[in-house]
Design a protein around this motif. Sequence first.
Motif, PDB file in Angstrom:
ATOM      1  N   LEU A  13      37.683 -35.986  15.740  1.00  0.00           N
ATOM      2  CA  LEU A  13      36.379 -35.356  15.522  1.00  0.00           C
ATOM      3  C   LEU A  13      35.521 -36.223  14.613  1.00  0.00           C
ATOM      4  CD1 LEU A  13      37.361 -31.618  14.845  1.00  0.00           C
ATOM      5  CD2 LEU A  13      36.605 -32.635  17.005  1.00  0.00           C
ATOM      6  N   SER A  14      34.245 -36.233  14.906  1.00  0.00           N
ATOM      7  CA  SER A  14      33.302 -36.895  14.012  1.00  0.00           C
ATOM      8  C   SER A  14      32.990 -35.975  12.831  1.00  0.00           C
ATOM      9  CB  SER A  14      32.010 -37.214  14.761  1.00  0.00           C
ATOM     10  OG  SER A  14      31.336 -36.006  15.131  1.00  0.00           O
ATOM     11  N   GLU A  15      32.335 -36.522  11.812  1.00  0.00           N
ATOM     12  CA  GLU A  15      31.981 -35.701  10.655  1.00  0.00           C
ATOM     13  C   GLU A  15      31.043 -34.565  11.063  1.00  0.00           C
ATOM     14  OE1 GLU A  15      30.711 -37.855   7.216  1.00  0.00           O
ATOM     15  OE2 GLU A  15      32.108 -39.509   7.603  1.00  0.00           O
ATOM     16  N   GLN A  16      30.136 -34.828  11.993  1.00  0.00           N
ATOM     17  CA  GLN A  16      29.245 -33.772  12.465  1.00  0.00           C
ATOM     18  C   GLN A  16      30.037 -32.661  13.143  1.00  0.00           C
ATOM     19  OE1 GLN A  16      26.478 -34.909  15.531  1.00  0.00           O
ATOM     20  NE2 GLN A  16      25.144 -33.134  15.185  1.00  0.00           N
ATOM     21  N   GLU A  17      31.010 -33.044  13.940  1.00  0.00           N
ATOM     22  CA  GLU A  17      31.829 -32.039  14.627  1.00  0.00           C
ATOM     23  C   GLU A  17      32.681 -31.244  13.643  1.00  0.00           C
ATOM     24  OE1 GLU A  17      32.474 -34.056  19.030  1.00  0.00           O
ATOM     25  OE2 GLU A  17      33.712 -34.731  17.337  1.00  0.00           O
ATOM     26  N   ILE A  18      33.151 -31.890  12.585  1.00  0.00           N
ATOM     27  CA  ILE A  18      33.929 -31.179  11.579  1.00  0.00           C
ATOM     28  C   ILE A  18      33.081 -30.116  10.905  1.00  0.00           C
ATOM     29  CG2 ILE A  18      35.052 -31.418   9.327  1.00  0.00           C
ATOM     30  CD1 ILE A  18      36.080 -34.140  10.274  1.00  0.00           C
ATOM     31  N   ILE A  19      31.836 -30.476  10.562  1.00  0.00           N
ATOM     32  CA  ILE A  19      30.936 -29.493   9.945  1.00  0.00           C
ATOM     33  C   ILE A  19      30.633 -28.363  10.923  1.00  0.00           C
ATOM     34  CG2 ILE A  19      28.644 -29.138   8.970  1.00  0.00           C
ATOM     35  CD1 ILE A  19      28.759 -32.044   7.980  1.00  0.00           C
ATOM     36  N   ALA A  20      30.407 -28.714  12.193  1.00  0.00           N
ATOM     37  CA  ALA A  20      30.131 -27.687  13.205  1.00  0.00           C
ATOM     38  C   ALA A  20      31.323 -26.756  13.374  1.00  0.00           C
ATOM     39  CB  ALA A  20      29.774 -28.353  14.532  1.00  0.00           C
ATOM     40  N   LEU A  21      32.526 -27.319  13.348  1.00  0.00           N
ATOM     41  CA  LEU A  21      33.733 -26.505  13.461  1.00  0.00           C
ATOM     42  C   LEU A  21      33.864 -25.563  12.264  1.00  0.00           C
ATOM     43  CD1 LEU A  21      36.417 -25.839  14.853  1.00  0.00           C
ATOM     44  CD2 LEU A  21      37.444 -27.778  13.634  1.00  0.00           C
ATOM     45  N   ALA A  22      33.564 -26.066  11.086  1.00  0.00           N
ATOM     46  CA  ALA A  22      33.619 -25.224   9.893  1.00  0.00           C
ATOM     47  C   ALA A  22      32.599 -24.093   9.979  1.00  0.00           C
ATOM     48  CB  ALA A  22      33.375 -26.067   8.648  1.00  0.00           C
ATOM     49  N   ILE A  23      31.433 -24.376  10.500  1.00  0.00           N
ATOM     50  CA  ILE A  23      30.389 -23.342  10.637  1.00  0.00           C
ATOM     51  C   ILE A  23      30.852 -22.232  11.569  1.00  0.00           C
ATOM     52  CG2 ILE A  23      28.087 -22.886  11.578  1.00  0.00           C
ATOM     53  CD1 ILE A  23      27.301 -25.705  10.543  1.00  0.00           C
ATOM     54  N   SER A  24      31.380 -22.614  12.731  1.00  0.00           N
ATOM     55  CA  SER A  24      31.831 -21.591  13.680  1.00  0.00           C
ATOM     56  C   SER A  24      33.018 -20.810  13.131  1.00  0.00           C
ATOM     57  CB  SER A  24      32.186 -22.236  15.025  1.00  0.00           C
ATOM     58  OG  SER A  24      33.321 -23.089  14.899  1.00  0.00           O
ATOM     59  N   HIS A  61      29.019 -19.205   2.653  1.00  0.00           N
ATOM     60  CA  HIS A  61      29.560 -20.543   2.926  1.00  0.00           C
ATOM     61  C   HIS A  61      29.019 -21.102   4.233  1.00  0.00           C
ATOM     62  CE1 HIS A  61      32.292 -20.837  -0.446  1.00  0.00           C
ATOM     63  NE2 HIS A  61      32.711 -19.609  -0.210  1.00  0.00           N
ATOM     64  N   ARG A  62      28.856 -20.233   5.218  1.00  0.00           N
ATOM     65  CA  ARG A  62      28.289 -20.688   6.492  1.00  0.00           C
ATOM     66  C   ARG A  62      26.865 -21.191   6.285  1.00  0.00           C
ATOM     67  NH1 ARG A  62      25.312 -17.658  10.232  1.00  0.00           N
ATOM     68  NH2 ARG A  62      25.237 -18.575  12.323  1.00  0.00           N
ATOM     69  N   ALA A  63      26.077 -20.479   5.477  1.00  0.00           N
ATOM     70  CA  ALA A  63      24.698 -20.904   5.216  1.00  0.00           C
ATOM     71  C   ALA A  63      24.666 -22.266   4.516  1.00  0.00           C
ATOM     72  CB  ALA A  63      23.985 -19.850   4.373  1.00  0.00           C
ATOM     73  N   ARG A  64      25.584 -22.488   3.590  1.00  0.00           N
ATOM     74  CA  ARG A  64      25.644 -23.779   2.900  1.00  0.00           C
ATOM     75  C   ARG A  64      26.030 -24.898   3.859  1.00  0.00           C
ATOM     76  NH1 ARG A  64      29.718 -22.578  -1.794  1.00  0.00           N
ATOM     77  NH2 ARG A  64      29.624 -24.871  -1.950  1.00  0.00           N
ATOM     78  N   LEU A  65      26.945 -24.616   4.764  1.00  0.00           N
ATOM     79  CA  LEU A  65      27.349 -25.624   5.740  1.00  0.00           C
ATOM     80  C   LEU A  65      26.216 -25.943   6.712  1.00  0.00           C
ATOM     81  CD1 LEU A  65      30.940 -24.309   6.445  1.00  0.00           C
ATOM     82  CD2 LEU A  65      30.390 -26.570   5.518  1.00  0.00           C
ATOM     83  N   ILE A  66      25.490 -24.921   7.125  1.00  0.00           N
ATOM     84  CA  ILE A  66      24.344 -25.165   8.009  1.00  0.00           C
ATOM     85  C   ILE A  66      23.301 -26.025   7.306  1.00  0.00           C
ATOM     86  CG2 ILE A  66      22.382 -24.043   9.148  1.00  0.00           C
ATOM     87  CD1 ILE A  66      24.229 -21.723   9.844  1.00  0.00           C
ATOM     88  N   ARG A  72      22.051 -33.714   7.077  1.00  0.00           N
ATOM     89  CA  ARG A  72      22.670 -34.959   7.508  1.00  0.00           C
ATOM     90  C   ARG A  72      22.432 -35.283   8.977  1.00  0.00           C
ATOM     91  NH1 ARG A  72      28.735 -35.714   5.744  1.00  0.00           N
ATOM     92  NH2 ARG A  72      28.144 -37.787   6.543  1.00  0.00           N
ATOM     93  N   PHE A  73      22.436 -34.231   9.825  1.00  0.00           N
ATOM     94  CA  PHE A  73      22.431 -34.498  11.263  1.00  0.00           C
ATOM     95  C   PHE A  73      21.312 -33.796  12.031  1.00  0.00           C
ATOM     96  CE2 PHE A  73      26.893 -34.564   9.778  1.00  0.00           C
ATOM     97  CZ  PHE A  73      27.173 -35.899   9.999  1.00  0.00           C
ATOM     98  N   GLY A  74      20.519 -32.971  11.386  1.00  0.00           N
ATOM     99  CA  GLY A  74      19.458 -32.270  12.084  1.00  0.00           C
ATOM    100  C   GLY A  74      19.839 -30.814  12.372  1.00  0.00           C
ATOM    101  N   SER A  75      18.971 -30.120  13.095  1.00  0.00           N
ATOM    102  CA  SER A  75      19.124 -28.675  13.301  1.00  0.00           C
ATOM    103  C   SER A  75      19.963 -28.317  14.529  1.00  0.00           C
ATOM    104  CB  SER A  75      17.743 -28.019  13.427  1.00  0.00           C
ATOM    105  OG  SER A  75      17.014 -28.600  14.506  1.00  0.00           O
TER     106      SER A  75
END
Length: 324
Positions: A13-24, A61-66, A72-75
């Motif tokens: 996973l890329s760093e963007q995907e890791i953040i997205a996974l954490a959000i979900s 925590h989800r709001a902070r991750l978003i 870093r990567f956009g919306s």
Amino acid sequence: MRFTTQRKRFRDLSEQEIIALAISSEEDDAQIYRGYAESLRADYPASARIFDGMASEEDDHRARLIALHQQRFGSTIPLIRREHVAGYYTRRPVWLVENLGLDRIREEAEAMERDAERFYVAAAARTTDADTRRLLGDLAAAEAGHQESASDLANRHLDADTRSNEDATARRQFILTWVQPGLAGLMDGSVSTLAPIFATAFATQDTWTTFLVGVAASVGAGISMGFTEAASDDGELSGRGSPLKRGLASGIMTTVGGLGHALPYLITDFWTATILAFVIVFFELWAIAWIQNRYMETPFFRAAFQVVLGGALVLAAGILIGSG
């Protein structure tokens, strides 16, 4: 034949995907906690408030991750969920847990937070990229913080009296839904099948015939008791719980009670089988008296006297009928 999984490995996973996974994942956990809160609200309002608070923590925590992802990567957040990643921790469906009682829900919530923290710590240890390691470490710290928050919420909403009252309510519901129907079934299966089984045994002295009669009597009584219990009360007004659960408890325990002293007749020697059946009957009646004393608060000797007297009368009737 393909032996490769369609899921993506975490290390890929890329760093963007890791953040997205954490959000979900945070979103899913918040929904799980709200589901627990709704299922507990009527009977355990204090515990429901705990899970409402934990859901709010997950939302924060989800709001902070978003916000981090937008910076870093956009919306546009990639769609990636737990089931898309091999080896990622999973969550049990809410309906598999909420029917198991208050203590089981509390344990599941603690396990959820421990699993998440353990995963992120292990993932950070296997990561060589500094930014990714830092991100995973932050997520692990956040999950550990969730556990501290859960403890704070429990201390705030569950004082000793409230916890005691909720535990008493949970115990009462357990007794009404499982113990009472199961005990009635065990008594019926253990006592009512004594007469046909031992009447057949002493009339024929054929162990296989006795076994077949015992199985038929036990299964038939179990089906009858199960349907009777389930159909007699839907639980809405009495508060006795799901008719399906009560029917299963009654039906299964009725069958078990009868099979206990039917199974020895798989032994071909009549007297060996019969003596073993007598021993099993003794332990069945003792178990009934113990359950009455443990859960129904019936004095043990009174319960034992009632059960033994009733069982002895039925057993004697069966032997006399079979011997005549």
